[in-house]
Design a protein around this motif. Structure first.
Motif, PDB file in Angstrom:
ATOM      1  N   GLU A  61      11.113   9.598   7.530  1.00 52.19           N
ATOM      2  CA  GLU A  61      11.545  10.240   6.295  1.00 52.19           C
ATOM      3  C   GLU A  61      13.040  10.048   6.093  1.00 52.19           C
ATOM      4  O   GLU A  61      13.794   9.750   7.021  1.00 52.19           O
ATOM      5  N   GLY A  62      13.468  10.227   4.828  1.00 53.65           N
ATOM      6  CA  GLY A  62      14.884  10.158   4.520  1.00 53.65           C
ATOM      7  C   GLY A  62      15.503   8.804   4.802  1.00 53.65           C
ATOM      8  O   GLY A  62      14.869   7.757   4.677  1.00 53.65           O
ATOM      9  N   LYS A  63      16.755   8.806   5.233  1.00 60.55           N
ATOM     10  CA  LYS A  63      17.488   7.559   5.467  1.00 60.55           C
ATOM     11  C   LYS A  63      16.953   6.784   6.664  1.00 60.55           C
ATOM     12  O   LYS A  63      17.233   5.586   6.812  1.00 60.55           O
ATOM     13  N   ASP A  64      16.192   7.459   7.521  1.00 63.42           N
ATOM     14  CA  ASP A  64      15.633   6.778   8.695  1.00 63.42           C
ATOM     15  C   ASP A  64      14.273   6.157   8.417  1.00 63.42           C
ATOM     16  O   ASP A  64      13.682   5.518   9.299  1.00 63.42           O
ATOM     17  N   ALA A  65      13.780   6.347   7.209  1.00 65.72           N
ATOM     18  CA  ALA A  65      12.456   5.811   6.878  1.00 65.72           C
ATOM     19  C   ALA A  65      12.475   4.284   6.869  1.00 65.72           C
ATOM     20  O   ALA A  65      13.436   3.658   6.420  1.00 65.72           O
ATOM     21  N   GLU A  66      11.416   3.703   7.347  1.00 66.70           N
ATOM     22  CA  GLU A  66      11.284   2.244   7.389  1.00 66.70           C
ATOM     23  C   GLU A  66      10.080   1.831   6.549  1.00 66.70           C
ATOM     24  O   GLU A  66       8.964   2.262   6.794  1.00 66.70           O
ATOM     25  N   GLU A  67      10.325   1.004   5.546  1.00 65.03           N
ATOM     26  CA  GLU A  67       9.266   0.537   4.667  1.00 65.03           C
ATOM     27  C   GLU A  67       9.002  -0.946   4.880  1.00 65.03           C
ATOM     28  O   GLU A  67       9.925  -1.724   5.100  1.00 65.03           O
ATOM     29  N   LYS A  68       7.721  -1.316   4.790  1.00 65.30           N
ATOM     30  CA  LYS A  68       7.328  -2.712   4.923  1.00 65.30           C
ATOM     31  C   LYS A  68       6.345  -3.075   3.817  1.00 65.30           C
ATOM     32  O   LYS A  68       5.455  -2.288   3.486  1.00 65.30           O
ATOM     33  N   ASN A  69       6.534  -4.248   3.237  1.00 73.04           N
ATOM     34  CA  ASN A  69       5.624  -4.766   2.229  1.00 73.04           C
ATOM     35  C   ASN A  69       5.099  -6.119   2.685  1.00 73.04           C
ATOM     36  O   ASN A  69       5.805  -6.866   3.368  1.00 73.04           O
ATOM     37  N   GLY A  70       3.873  -6.420   2.293  1.00 74.42           N
ATOM     38  CA  GLY A  70       3.312  -7.706   2.688  1.00 74.42           C
ATOM     39  C   GLY A  70       2.338  -8.237   1.657  1.00 74.42           C
ATOM     40  O   GLY A  70       1.728  -7.465   0.913  1.00 74.42           O
ATOM     41  N   THR A 112       4.513 -11.914   5.066  1.00 77.79           N
ATOM     42  CA  THR A 112       3.293 -12.705   5.246  1.00 77.79           C
ATOM     43  C   THR A 112       2.593 -12.333   6.551  1.00 77.79           C
ATOM     44  O   THR A 112       1.370 -12.157   6.580  1.00 77.79           O
ATOM     45  N   LEU A 113       3.351 -12.194   7.620  1.00 77.18           N
ATOM     46  CA  LEU A 113       2.771 -11.799   8.907  1.00 77.18           C
ATOM     47  C   LEU A 113       2.137 -10.418   8.820  1.00 77.18           C
ATOM     48  O   LEU A 113       1.065 -10.175   9.375  1.00 77.18           O
ATOM     49  N   SER A 114       2.799  -9.503   8.099  1.00 80.59           N
ATOM     50  CA  SER A 114       2.276  -8.145   7.980  1.00 80.59           C
ATOM     51  C   SER A 114       0.935  -8.128   7.260  1.00 80.59           C
ATOM     52  O   SER A 114      -0.011  -7.461   7.673  1.00 80.59           O
ATOM     53  N   ALA A 115       0.830  -8.886   6.153  1.00 76.24           N
ATOM     54  CA  ALA A 115      -0.404  -8.883   5.363  1.00 76.24           C
ATOM     55  C   ALA A 115      -1.522  -9.652   6.046  1.00 76.24           C
ATOM     56  O   ALA A 115      -2.699  -9.316   5.896  1.00 76.24           O
ATOM     57  N   LEU A 116      -1.164 -10.686   6.804  1.00 75.49           N
ATOM     58  CA  LEU A 116      -2.192 -11.534   7.412  1.00 75.49           C
ATOM     59  C   LEU A 116      -3.010 -10.787   8.462  1.00 75.49           C
ATOM     60  O   LEU A 116      -4.130 -11.189   8.792  1.00 75.49           O
ATOM     61  N   LYS A 117      -2.483  -9.686   8.974  1.00 75.79           N
ATOM     62  CA  LYS A 117      -3.237  -8.878   9.934  1.00 75.79           C
ATOM     63  C   LYS A 117      -4.498  -8.291   9.297  1.00 75.79           C
ATOM     64  O   LYS A 117      -5.433  -7.918  10.009  1.00 75.79           O
ATOM     65  N   GLU A 118      -4.499  -8.217   7.958  1.00 75.81           N
ATOM     66  CA  GLU A 118      -5.640  -7.660   7.242  1.00 75.81           C
ATOM     67  C   GLU A 118      -6.624  -8.727   6.772  1.00 75.81           C
ATOM     68  O   GLU A 118      -7.560  -8.427   6.037  1.00 75.81           O
ATOM     69  N   ILE A 119      -6.422  -9.966   7.201  1.00 78.83           N
ATOM     70  CA  ILE A 119      -7.313 -11.048   6.763  1.00 78.83           C
ATOM     71  C   ILE A 119      -7.896 -11.792   7.957  1.00 78.83           C
ATOM     72  O   ILE A 119      -8.089 -12.999   7.928  1.00 78.83           O
ATOM     73  N   ASN A 120      -8.150 -11.096   9.034  1.00 79.19           N
ATOM     74  CA  ASN A 120      -8.854 -11.730  10.153  1.00 79.19           C
ATOM     75  C   ASN A 120     -10.357 -11.567   9.957  1.00 79.19           C
ATOM     76  O   ASN A 120     -10.811 -10.908   9.028  1.00 79.19           O
ATOM     77  N   SER A 121     -11.132 -12.170  10.842  1.00 81.43           N
ATOM     78  CA  SER A 121     -12.588 -12.174  10.660  1.00 81.43           C
ATOM     79  C   SER A 121     -13.188 -10.772  10.653  1.00 81.43           C
ATOM     80  O   SER A 121     -14.129 -10.485   9.891  1.00 81.43           O
ATOM     81  N   SER A 122     -12.664  -9.863  11.455  1.00 85.52           N
ATOM     82  CA  SER A 122     -13.223  -8.511  11.514  1.00 85.52           C
ATOM     83  C   SER A 122     -12.953  -7.727  10.236  1.00 85.52           C
ATOM     84  O   SER A 122     -13.687  -6.791   9.906  1.00 85.52           O
ATOM     85  N   GLU A 123     -11.896  -8.107   9.481  1.00 81.00           N
ATOM     86  CA  GLU A 123     -11.593  -7.446   8.224  1.00 81.00           C
ATOM     87  C   GLU A 123     -12.320  -8.100   7.050  1.00 81.00           C
ATOM     88  O   GLU A 123     -12.650  -7.436   6.063  1.00 81.00           O
TER      89      GLU A 123
END
Length: 259
Positions: A61-70, A112-123
């Motif tokens: 939260e606040g200034k220590d929050a870390e956001e990632k987009n993929g 790209t690396l972050s989003a690709l975790k959601e496109i493996n065979s199990s997903e």
């Protein structure tokens, strides 16, 4: 002159028979229609589609929050030769670039690396074998009720279920103090699934002093490809807190069919 009452009786019987087989009564049991549709929509029809995954997460939260987009796109193909996930040269180049950058700076953004975790065979499998996945969910749920509704402006039936805590592993279940799960499924007049919505809230305590709570929402839209049911859009949202930390995430997967 006295009229013969038999013709009137026959007319009433015919009218009742017609009503019994009218569309209004032909699909009186939505749950049975849904199960029948799920059974017939697990066929081997070939699927070719582009799959896009968009991800977002926030930790803290606040200034220590870390956001990632993929974001990442792949081409998938499933048929007699099995499931194939094709990575374009452009995608592979992005992966190489992000991996090299991450070696130099562990905090660098790698969408790209972050989003690709959601496109493996199990997903991917649950998306193209949607009938099987939904059927297993229905079998584990407790049917509540059915009511008339609409989906995308067309008549539909809404089937509602309660989910059981049994879906949580026995190992983790001992830490859960409260669980609530609901599943809603919109079906067409013939029972074919149109969309679903699942909501879960979990709270409890682990290791005596650590309290936690989390919320998970999952929405899916379905389409029929020959004798197969697929998911064309899936949006998953989650949020949770525990041990003084908070986090939330959102994942959107879109499947666009190709000829």
């Amino acid at each position: 002159m006295r009229l013969n009452p038999v013709p009137k009786m026959l007319s009433r019987i015919c009218l009742l028979s017609a009503c019994a087989f009218s569309p209004l009564f032909a699909h009186a049991d939505g749950l049975s229609d849904l199960k029948a549709a799920l059974a017939r929509l697990q066929g081997p029809a070939a699927v070719k589609a582009t799959l896009e995954a968009k991800t977002w997460s926030k930790q803290g939260e606040g200034k220590d929050a870390e956001e990632k987009n993929g974001v990442a796109n792949v081409f998938i193909e499933e048929g007699q030769r099995g499931l194939h996930i094709h990575y374009s040269k452009e995608l592979l180049t992005k992966l190489d670039t992000e991996e090299l950058a991450k070696e130099k700076d562990a905090k660098v953004k790698t969408p790209t690396l972050s989003a690709l975790k959601e496109i493996n065979s199990s997903e991917v499998r649950p998306l193209i074998y949607a009938a099987g996945s939904l059927s297993r969910a229905v079998e584990k749920a407790n049917f509540k009720n059915e009511k008339a509704d609409t989906f995308n402006g067309k008549s539909a039936r809404l089937l509602s279920f309660d989910l059981s805590i049994d879906k949580i592993s026995e190992k983790d279940r001992k830490y859960v103090k409260k669980y609530e799960g609901k599943l809603d499924i919109w079906v067409a007049p013939d029972g074919t699934p149109l969309a679903s919505r699942q909501h879960e809230t979990v709270s409890g305590r682990a290791f005596v002093v650590i309290s936690f709570e989390s919320t998970n929402d999952d929405e899916q839209v379905y389409a029929q490809v020959g004798d197969r049911l697929i998911t064309t859009r899936k949006e998953s949202k989650s949020s949770g807190s525990g041990a003084g930390e908070k986090g939330e995430s959102r994942i959107i997967k879109t499947l666009q069919l190709q000829s």
